[in-house]
Design a protein around this motif. Structure first.
Motif: not given
Length: 361
Positions: A319-346
């Protein structure tokens, strides 16, 4: 979530009783082990890469018990218990919950099935797998902040599924909030209908969750999710298209999602194709677009999936996946250390590669 979990007949115990009336009972022990290794970019502080073992590339590993007893006259008693676990360390997939993937008992006949317990919603029953691809490390639509209820299991529910007539089938599920003095606090309901005939499938569901906060702090806020999906199969080719709209009126304690600080509205669309190249190998490609209209941010996921069957029960997964956030979105494939909703960084991007093996029994 119950994606791609199929029950086999590896161990069946049949008990018979002699006499004027003979009731037949069966218990099936079955499950799935889904694990492997993965590489993901931009985890940790948002700039680090990670290599490690993975749980649940396509679905949560589990062992379960499913049973049926013939009560006569076309009426059967049924039960289903599923315990989720993490193969990498043997722990429960949901801490403190043994039968976290299913825990139900009920009756079924030619008039339909009525079950009680901890159960999946109709989104998961009818749309995940057939329209929306699963996966926990690979950008599935139900990993987005507002869309967990696209595949969710609920406590304290009663569920009715109608018989199939001419390809049509319907169902309704109600979840008790269990709050003293209030029926509405924590209340959940899900209604659904589908049509499946020949190469064509279409399904629609509606979910509604009430804030479960007990006492004077209960906000009365609700989460509403409408989901629609369709697929069409032409020989070795299957085309899929699904969409979901989420409307969260404000903060609250909901079963399917963490509490959000403000009201949110969002929609998500997934388009996909599956192609059976050989009897042993199937490839899939998906594009998912999420738009939060309240915050005016968006997320895109591009995904390639290959499944090679070594046997009826054992498959290799890539399985190969690529995620791209735009306009400040903070979603993630694998959660980071970010406390933002979605587990990612803007505006962070992530790429994830997973290689694994899946065995059912």
């Amino acid at each position: 979530m119950s994606t791609f979990i199929k029950f086999g007949a590896a161990a069946i115990l049949t008990l018979g009783a002699s006499g004027v009336a003979c009731a037949q009972s069966s218990v099936t022990i079955s499950g799935v082990i889904d694990t492997g290794f993965g590489y993901t970019t931009n985890v940790g502080n948002g700039s680090q890469n990670k290599v490690g073992a993975l749980n649940s590339i396509l679905g949560v590993s589990n062992v379960g018990f499913r049973g049926k007893e013939d009560l006569g006259g076309g009426l059967n008693a049924v039960f289903n218990l599923q315990a989720g676990f993490n193969p990498t360390n043997g722990s429960q997939s949901s801490s403190g919950q043994l039968f976290s993937r299913n825990s139900l008992v009920g009756l079924e006949s030619s008039s339909g099935a009525l079950t009680v317990g901890k159960q999946w919603n109709f989104n998961d029953d009818w749309l995940v797998g057939s329209v929306f691809k699963g996966g926990y490390n690979s950008g599935a639509i139900f990993k987005f902040s507002e869309f967990d209820a696209v595949s969710e299991i609920y406590n304290n529910t009663i569920k009715y599924v109608s018989p199939e007539v001419g390809g049509f089938q319907g169902g309704v599920m109600y979840g008790f909030g269990e709050a003293a003095g209030s029926l509405r606090t924590g209340q959940v309901y899900n209604i659904a209908a589908k049509y499946a005939q020949g190469p064509f499938f279409v399904g629609i569901t509606f979910d509604r969750e009430q804030d479960a906060t007990v006492g004077l702090t209960n906000t009365g806020n609700v989460l509403k999710l409408t989901t629609l999906g369709a697929s069409y199969t032409i020989n070795a080719l299957k085309l899929r298209l699904g969409a979901a709209r989420s409307d969260i009126s404000g903060p609250g304690s909901f079963q399917s999602i963490p509490s959000l600080p403000t009201a949110r509205k969002a929609y998500a669309v997934e388009a996909g194709v599956d192609y059976t190249f050989t009897p042993a190998f199937t490839g899939s490609a998906d594009v998912i677009y999420r738009k939060n209209t309240t915050l005016s941010n968006n997320t895109k996921v591009y995904r390639l999936l290959g499944i090679y069957s070594l046997s009826k029960r054992t498959s290799l997964i890539a399985n190969l996946a690529y995620l791209s956030n735009g306009d400040g979105a903070t979603e993630s494939l694998i959660n980071t250390n970010s406390t933002a909703i979605g587990g990612g960084y803007a505006n962070q991007h992530q790429t994830a590669l997973a290689l694994g093996i899946r065995h059912t029994f």
